[in-house]
Design a protein around this motif. Structure first.
Motif, mmCIF file in Angstrom:
data_model
loop_
_atom_site.group_PDB
_atom_site.id
_atom_site.type_symbol
_atom_site.label_atom_id
_atom_site.label_comp_id
_atom_site.label_asym_id
_atom_site.label_seq_id
_atom_site.Cartn_x
_atom_site.Cartn_y
_atom_site.Cartn_z
ATOM 1 N N ALA A 87 0.828 -1.204 0.000
ATOM 2 C CA ALA A 87 0.000 0.000 0.000
ATOM 3 C C ALA A 87 0.863 1.255 0.000
ATOM 4 O O ALA A 87 0.534 2.250 -0.653
ATOM 5 C CB ALA A 87 -0.918 -0.007 1.214
ATOM 6 N N PHE A 91 0.734 4.369 -2.653
ATOM 7 C CA PHE A 91 0.502 5.736 -2.180
ATOM 8 C C PHE A 91 1.610 6.667 -2.689
ATOM 9 O O PHE A 91 1.329 7.778 -3.165
ATOM 10 C CB PHE A 91 0.454 5.740 -0.646
ATOM 11 N N PRO A 172 0.173 5.089 4.246
ATOM 12 C CA PRO A 172 -0.270 3.867 4.923
ATOM 13 C C PRO A 172 0.911 3.053 5.437
ATOM 14 O O PRO A 172 2.020 3.134 4.903
ATOM 15 C CB PRO A 172 -1.022 3.111 3.819
ATOM 16 N N ASP A 190 -7.972 1.070 1.311
ATOM 17 C CA ASP A 190 -8.043 2.515 1.539
ATOM 18 C C ASP A 190 -7.305 3.281 0.443
ATOM 19 O O ASP A 190 -7.768 4.349 -0.003
ATOM 20 C CB ASP A 190 -7.469 2.861 2.916
ATOM 21 N N VAL A 191 -6.164 2.761 0.014
ATOM 22 C CA VAL A 191 -5.433 3.414 -1.080
ATOM 23 C C VAL A 191 -6.215 3.295 -2.394
ATOM 24 O O VAL A 191 -6.230 4.220 -3.204
ATOM 25 C CB VAL A 191 -4.016 2.820 -1.227
#
Length: 347
Positions: A87, A91, A172, A190-191
């Motif tokens: 992640a 990001f 993250p 979430d990413v």
């Protein structure tokens, strides 16, 4: 929710995984060569609109070896594209802007990669007249892959000088413990939400590979893969249910996150198709029919169960045609799908 669907001609148990998004027939046959996957096909049509034409991602216990998971994305030449597992790296690629010198250095590296490809292509072309017909086919496959990579490098160069979006989210933290496969879901998902909400990409494919290693999950003492071969043992089935319910809770968190992002026309979930499924209807029997599948969002009418014949399955690839058309790709077929999905209607 859909039942009674499968991919026509896609068999071979575990061997069917690389064909989940391609629908290529008989992956276990001698000389099998895969075809283009749904994400890559869509990216070829609309990927130029975003910094990243598409993002192949993998949740997997390890970065290498059998626990790394198999790629699900394939070029038009059938070449696998590995998924990103971290992640933090995703990001960084999407949101961390380098200074002017770093940007120019990256552009130079991209230009160097293109020149290396030119040199390699020139050398390989000299071989074409000296090899067998079968090897010429492999060389053509290589040239197709090189052309696709060159095009991506050209597009990347153009995007390097454009500022990256700014997000109100911290970098993250990667979960690197092999026994924490469930915990790997949240930062990756979430990413993914950030990628879609900033229009960094419009196409993401996510492969989830929990592997054979035992997980740090209360009530579970076996690896997910061995538990999926439960032999109808109630204890193993109960443990597998715990794992799968935790996975679906993470998917639900992702969907709720998309629904919280407001856009001009509804929410991000209203404007995003999310398909979730598996290449096997029963891992216990290595069955490639009756694949569990659901579709969320994207402007379709939901709240229904599309039930097809469990003996004579309906082509899941017809759903792929519906999804491509919803993206604005003008096609009437994809792989074994020869039309849109029956019963799936737009709002």
């Amino acid at each position: 929710v859909m039942s009674g669907v499968s991919l026509p001609g896609v068999d071979s148990g575990h061997g069917a995984l690389p064909c989940f998004m391609t629908g290529a027939h008989h992956p276990g046959s001698p000389g099998f060569r895969n075809t283009v996957s749904l994400d890559v096909f869509a990216a070829e049509a609309i990927g130029h609109n975003t910094r990243f034409p598409f993002l192949p991602i993998m949740i997997a216990p390890c970065d290498s070896g059998p626990e790394r998971g198999e790629p699900m994305s394939f070029t038009s030449a059938g070449v696998p594209i590995p998924g990103e597992t971290k992640a933090a790296r995703l990001f960084e690629r999407m949101f961390l802007q380098g200074n002017k010198a770093e940007v120019e250095a990256q552009i130079v590296r991209l230009q160097e990669e293109r020149s290396i490809l030119d040199e390699l292509t020139g050398r390989v072309k000299k071989l074409k007249g000296k090899v067998s017909l079968a090897d010429r086919g492999k060389l053509d496959q290589y040239f197709t892959s090189v052309r696709e990579l060159e095009q991506r490098l050209v597009e990347r160069q153009a995007w390097e000088r454009k500022p990256k979006p700014v997000v109100n989210a911290p970098m993250p933290e990667d979960i690197t413990t092999t026994a924490d496969g469930i915990k790997q879901h949240r930062p990756i998902l979430d990413v993914m939400k950030l990628a879609l909400s900033t229009d960094s990409t419009r196409i993401i494919s996510l492969g989830i590979h929990m592997g054979s290693l035992p997980q740090n999950i209360d009530g579970v003492n076996g690896g997910t893969h061995p538990l999926s071969h439960h032999g109808n043992d109630p204890e193993k089935m109960d443990q597998l249910r715990i794992v799968e319910e935790l996975q679906l809770k993470e998917i639900n968190h992702f969907l709720n996150g998309l629904n919280e992002v407001k856009e001009q026309s509804g929410t991000l979930l209203d404007n995003t198709m999310v398909m979730f499924g598996s290449n096997m209807g029963s891992a216990n029997s290595h069955s490639n029919v009756n694949l569990p599948t659901f579709l969320v969002g994207g402007g379709f009418k939901h709240g229904q169960h599309l039930v097809f014949d469990k003996e004579n399955n309906y082509p899941l690839t017809n759903l792929y045609v519906s999804m491509l058309q919803r993206l604005g790709v003008e096609v009437n077929s994809f792989s074994s799908g020869k039309g849109t999905m029956t019963g799936l209607e737009m709002i």
